[in-house]
Design an enzyme around this catalytic site. Structure first.
Site, PDB file in Angstrom:
ATOM      1  N   PRO A   1       0.957  -1.321  -0.015  1.00 17.55           N
ATOM      2  CA  PRO A   1       0.050  -0.075   0.009  1.00 17.55           C
ATOM      3  C   PRO A   1       0.958   1.411  -0.093  1.00 17.55           C
ATOM      4  O   PRO A   1       1.872   1.183   0.674  1.00 17.55           O
ATOM      5  CB  PRO A   1      -0.654  -0.303   1.229  1.00 17.55           C
ATOM      6  CG  PRO A   1      -0.301  -1.260   1.902  1.00 17.55           C
ATOM      7  CD  PRO A   1       0.950  -2.042   1.380  1.00 17.55           C
ATOM      8  N   CYS A   2       0.636   2.309  -0.821  1.00 17.44           N
ATOM      9  CA  CYS A   2       1.710   3.209  -1.119  1.00 17.44           C
ATOM     10  C   CYS A   2       0.991   4.640  -0.939  1.00 17.44           C
ATOM     11  O   CYS A   2       0.282   5.074  -1.586  1.00 17.44           O
ATOM     12  CB  CYS A   2       2.007   3.037  -2.539  1.00 17.44           C
ATOM     13  SG  CYS A   2       3.070   4.161  -3.283  1.00 17.44           S
ATOM     14  N   GLN A   3       1.664   5.297   0.201  1.00 17.33           N
ATOM     15  CA  GLN A   3       1.212   6.494   0.312  1.00 17.33           C
ATOM     16  C   GLN A   3       1.924   7.577  -0.654  1.00 17.33           C
ATOM     17  O   GLN A   3       1.697   8.845  -0.754  1.00 17.33           O
ATOM     18  CB  GLN A   3       1.845   7.043   1.880  1.00 17.33           C
ATOM     19  CG  GLN A   3       0.639   7.030   3.027  1.00 17.33           C
ATOM     20  CD  GLN A   3       0.454   5.429   3.292  1.00 17.33           C
ATOM     21  OE1 GLN A   3       1.602   4.914   3.873  1.00 17.33           O
ATOM     22  NE2 GLN A   3      -0.579   4.715   3.304  1.00 17.33           N
TER      23      GLN A   3
END
Ligand SMILES: C[S@@+](CC[C@H](N)C(=O)[O-])C[C@H]1O[C@@H](n2cnc3c(N)ncnc32)[C@H](O)[C@@H]1O
Length: 429
Positions: A79-81
């Site tokens: 999951p990539c901010q």
């Protein structure tokens, strides 16, 4: 192909792994930090994932990774901010750590292929710099990559679901993505063309019939024989199924009954709106800031339409998506079916955890298409498949006919990486 090694990171409940297994590529190592997801994975995929935070992977996980010789593919993405602009190269920046941990594992393993999945927002996150830096890193690690926005409905999922996929191989051999097989219309996402229409929401969930009171009840199908191809695929020989129950909604019963197919809470008079919805709606009106900027569209009930594909299944679907015919939200089983989990695939944990695992999943049906595609291309490499090339020379650049300004910014950044190194298409899927 069957003995090829694939490794699933951020494996969740196992949607992606299931699709790979259905294509004969069962993962041999998996990891996730969510206990319930690990249990679901183990009970359905038959492999115990490493329960570890991939920011600081456990020693036994790393030992297993080091022992995995020459894996065919690393699947799953963090999951990539997004990379923070200040900390582009700063692995200590919390927001970057998971990405760096992931890239570190790609470097350590040197899989022939990787399949990285993320939400659409990755393409415009941090003004395109997130995907740009990620692409640059993959190229530096020796991969020829292709980035595309894909709608899984085009592979026969009864749901409009767009995701960004980065697929790469370290053999320097150019490739295309799998070819769409179906036209679709979910209302919000549509691509109506000469391909046969994909399955509808009704095809997918109507054969399940009335909901049951308890998660553990074994429920019979509405009719003993499969009613359509998608139903047959989901039954996979089962005669009953479980987890066909819904979240209680007594306080919203009147609103649910008033909703017509295609309508959302916003279509109903304010008298039906619960406090939380009212608060959100008014906040929007007051300062005019789009709710998306606040971290998500306003939540609210929506009645789905049976003749269309479903709207995107998220962790809120089992609360907010109302069945087209029955006055209740979708059951967990219905949500699972819309994500192409077969009916024998049961989920561990609390109701909220189950809804999250289902909403987070990569649909097995799409994963199978990608796995078969990778296996097909890989087998055509012949003796070359053991070589890592440093020259990344093949590319294909496809320009979108209409791009939003943020996407055009990403397009420019990616193009600067050298169109000799990267093939990308940001066409709206
Ligand atoms: C989008 S889901 C992946 C879904 C999965 N690929 C599938 O097909 O079902 C992302 C997963 O990343 C896991 N995750 C998030 N942060 C993590 C971390 N620091 N370490 C390990 N897993 C993490 C979550 O628990 C979640 O299961």
């Amino acid at each position: 192909m069957a003995e090829e090694t694939t490794i699933s990171l951020f494996c969740g409940a196992g949607g992606m792994s299931l699709g790979f297994a259905q294509a004969g590529l069962k993962p041999l190592i998996a990891a996730d930090h969510d206990q319930d997801a690990c249990l679901t994975y183990e009970q359905n995929i038959g492999l115990k994932p490493f329960h570890t935070d991939l920011n600081e992977p456990s020693a036994d996980f790393l030992a297993a990774i080091d022992a995995a010789h020459d894996p065919l593919a690393l699947i799953g993405g963090p999951p990539c901010q997004g990379f923070s602009s200040a900390g582009q190269k700063n692995a200590d920046d919390k927001r970057n750590r998971l990405i760096f941990a992931y890239l570190g594992l790609v470097e350590r393993l040197k899989p022939k292929w990787f399949l990285f999945e993320n939400v659409e927002g990755l393409l415009t996150s941090n003004r395109g710099k997130s995907v740009f830096l990620l692409a640059k890193k993959f190229i530096e690690l020796g991969y020829l990559i292709r980035i595309e926005k894909v709608n899984f409905a085009s592979f026969g999922l009864p749901q409009g679901r767009k995701r960004v996929i980065i697929l790469g191989n370290r053999l320097g051999v150019a490739f295309q993505f799998p070819i769409p097989q179906f036209s679709f219309n979910s209302g919000k996402h549509k691509n109506i063309n000469s391909l046969p229409p994909g399955p509808t929401l009704a095809d997918a969930i109507f054969p399940l019939g009335q909901a049951s009171d308890k998660m553990e009840d074994a429920v019979p199908y509405r009719s003993p024989a499969p009613e359509n191809d998608y139903d047959a695929r989901m039954r996979a020989g089962s005669s009953t199924f479980r987890q066909h129950t819904t979240t209680p909604t007594q306080t919203q019963a009147a609103a649910i009954a008033a909703l017509k197919p295609g309508q959302t809470m916003q279509h109903l008079p304010e008298a039906y709106w619960p406090k939380s919805f009212k608060r959100r709606a008014y906040r929007r009106v007051k300062d005019g800031t789009p709710t998306e900027k606040r971290g998500g569209a306003p939540s609210g009930l929506k009645r789905l339409q049976g003749q269309l594909a479903s709207l995107t299944i998220t962790s809120a679907a089992a609360r907010e998506f109302i069945h087209p015919v029955f006055n209740r939200p979708l059951t967990y089983r219905e949500c699972a079916r819309l994500q192409s989990f077969p009916d024998h695939f049961n989920f561990a944990g609390s109701n909220q955890s189950i809804a999250t695992q289902i909403g987070n999943a990569f649909p097995a049906m799409a994963a199978q298409v990608f796995a078969e595609h990778i296996a097909r291309i890989d087998s055509s490499f012949g003796a070359d498949r053991n070589v890592t090339r440093s020259g990344l020379i093949d590319y294909e650049l496809t320009r979108a006919t209409a791009m939003s300004p943020p996407l055009a910014q990403t397009d420019t950044l990616l193009a600067s990486l050298s169109d000799k190194q990267i093939g990308f298409s940001l066409l709206t899927a």
